[in-house]
Design an enzyme around this catalytic site. Structure first.
Site, PDB file in Angstrom:
ATOM      1  N   ALA A 119      -7.410  -1.925  -1.379  1.00 21.08           N
ATOM      2  CA  ALA A 119      -7.483  -2.177   0.056  1.00 21.08           C
ATOM      3  C   ALA A 119      -6.140  -2.734   0.518  1.00 21.08           C
ATOM      4  O   ALA A 119      -5.306  -3.127  -0.298  1.00 21.08           O
ATOM      5  CB  ALA A 119      -8.602  -3.165   0.372  1.00 21.08           C
ATOM      6  N   LYS A 120      -5.922  -2.754   1.790  1.00 23.20           N
ATOM      7  CA  LYS A 120      -4.712  -3.373   2.344  1.00 23.20           C
ATOM      8  C   LYS A 120      -4.953  -3.677   3.802  1.00 23.20           C
ATOM      9  O   LYS A 120      -5.746  -3.002   4.465  1.00 23.20           O
ATOM     10  CB  LYS A 120      -3.520  -2.415   2.227  1.00 23.20           C
ATOM     11  CG  LYS A 120      -2.174  -3.110   2.284  1.00 23.20           C
ATOM     12  CD  LYS A 120      -1.776  -3.584   0.903  1.00 23.20           C
ATOM     13  CE  LYS A 120      -0.374  -4.149   0.861  1.00 23.20           C
ATOM     14  NZ  LYS A 120       0.090  -4.228  -0.540  1.00 23.20           N
ATOM     15  N   GLY A 121      -4.224  -4.663   4.309  1.00 23.80           N
ATOM     16  CA  GLY A 121      -4.333  -4.992   5.719  1.00 23.80           C
ATOM     17  C   GLY A 121      -2.964  -5.232   6.315  1.00 23.80           C
ATOM     18  O   GLY A 121      -1.973  -5.384   5.590  1.00 23.80           O
TER      19      GLY A 121
END
Ligand code: GLU
Length: 428
Positions: free
Chosen positions: A116-118
């Site tokens: 995941a990444k934000g």
């Protein structure tokens, strides 16, 4: 049996950014995936994308809106895991690519996470401390519907740090009505952070770099090294290499490019950057180079530790290094990979080289769950063992299949994800 896939509307057809680089990397590995290639499309589209509006009240009373993202690329092997980036150039497709590289990385070093990444599209230097805090808290609240210690665990990335994680942990905890230390990693030690986490990515780059150098018959003592990016990754890696006797001959960051043929004094440079925010104005340099000359510097090891798509078809040919250690995510384009392969340059890919950060994030998360904390020695020993094992496993595949280290790392990473995908099956 023909398979038809509708192209998601959020994917622009003429994409040339990091997401296009990632897709090309998947295309290159697909012929090596055997029967698992039936599932490969799953890697070409993120599982879940959340775009959020992040409004804050500025210190002068005006209201500002920022665009935030959290992308969960894959959760087949475990909860989503990956950092949060604050940068003015952040885009959805960049965060998609970064989330996908987390999937491959977590799988390649075999930590039990998906990817995941934000990110928030903002130049954090334009915000006061209070504005930064309010933005971080509102962003955390907005993505709070999909994150959690067993769902998706953010961590620091470009322009985020322990303070950012403390605000995220606090906001999530206040909203949940309980103290949830395991919701983020890279926290301050006083909040359940792990010893060694701050240095972990740079240390992993160093450990893997030493293994790669020994494969190439290169002695680290006396080796010349050029580093792009002098933040948490490049700065720590440079320090560890210098302590092992290497000469850091060139450093580039957003402030400029500095050079010293006998090696820069890394400790003094770290102090300078801590005080002034960049390498600009450092008095211990022999020369200040034009930025475009950085990649042509004579060195043995080149460490891109800044942003994506830095080593491209336009500059790969000038590179003199024998080894490239990718401290950044996605610094090399596929065209540059081909040029470097033809030149005999060994590229140690991001998904192995910079996996030390998420590996110690995993240790932090485990420690938070058990509320039992390990010594820094234990952390560093376990990190070193995982990094070495991952490097040697990838090296073995490189030899067995005559492929680049990147393709080998992707073979291992993608196979584990798709095996999990296959055995779980589709539901509902
Ligand atoms: N942002 C780091 C990376 O790109 C660390 C992610 C994490 O610890 O979850 O690998």
């Amino acid at each position: 049996m023909s398979t038809q896939h509708q192209i998601p509307s959020y994917l622009t057809p003429h994409e040339t950014g990091p997401w296009a680089v990632y897709l090309e990397q998947i295309d290159r590995v697909t012929p090596y995936l055997g029967h698992l290639s039936r599932w490969v499309e799953t890697l070409k589209r993120p599982k879940r994308i959340l775009v959020v509006d992040v409004p804050i009240e500025r210190d002068d009373g005006s209201i500002a809106h920022f665009e935030g993202y959290r992308v969960q690329h894959n959760t087949s092997r475990g909860p989503g895991k990956g950092g949060v980036r604050f940068h003015q150039d952040v885009t959805l497709s960049e965060v998609m690519a970064l989330s996908a590289w987390m999937t491959i990385k977590n799988s390649a070093v075999n930590v039990p996470y998906g990817g995941a990444k934000g990110g928030i599209r903002v130049d954090p230097k334009t915000l006061s401390h209070g504005e930064l805090m309010r933005m971080t808290r509102r962003y955390t609240s907005e993505i709070g519907i999909i994150i959690g210690p067993d769902k998706d665990i953010p961590a620091p990335d470009v322009n985020t740090n322990e303070q950012t994680m403390a605000w995220m942990m606090d906001t999530y905890s206040m909203n949940e009505g309980r103290t949830a230390t395991g919701v983020v990693t890279g926290k301050p030690i006083s909040l359940g952070g792990s010893l060694g986490r701050r240095e972990a990515t740079g240390r992993g780059v160093f450990v893997v770099g030493c293994e790669a150098a020994s494969k190439r018959g290169l002695d680290i003592a006396g080796a010349k090294i050029a580093v792009q990016g002098f933040g948490n990754v490049g700065g720590i890696a440079a320090r560890l290499f210098a302590e092992a006797g290497a000469k850091i001959v060139a450093v580039q960051d957003h402030g400029g490019t500095i050079f010293h043929s006998n090696g820069l004094n890394v400790h003094k440079l770290l102090e300078h950057v801590a005080a002034h925010g960049s390498v600009a104005g450092f008095e211990g340099a022999e020369a200040v180079l034009p930025d475009q000359e950085f990649f042509a510097v004579h060195c043995d090891i080149l460490i891109p530790a800044a942003l994506e798509q830095q080593i491209t078809a336009a500059n790969a040919d000038q590179i003199k290094a024998k080894i490239i250690l990718e401290g950044a995510n996605g610094p090399t384009t596929p065209e540059a990979d081909d040029i470097l392969r033809d030149k005999g340059v060994l590229v140690v890919p991001d998904v192995i080289a910079n996996a030390g950060g998420v590996t110690v994030s995993y240790f932090e998360w485990v420690q938070d769950f058990s509320s039992y904390f390990w010594s820094e020695d234990e952390i560093n020993q376990r990190l070193t063992r995982i990094m070495k094992e991952a490097f040697h496993a990838v090296w073995q595949v490189t030899e067995d299949k005559s492929v680049s280290l990147r393709t080998a790392a992707f073979i291992i990473g993608c196979s584990r994800v798709l095996q999990a995908r296959e055995v779980r099956g589709l539901y509902p």
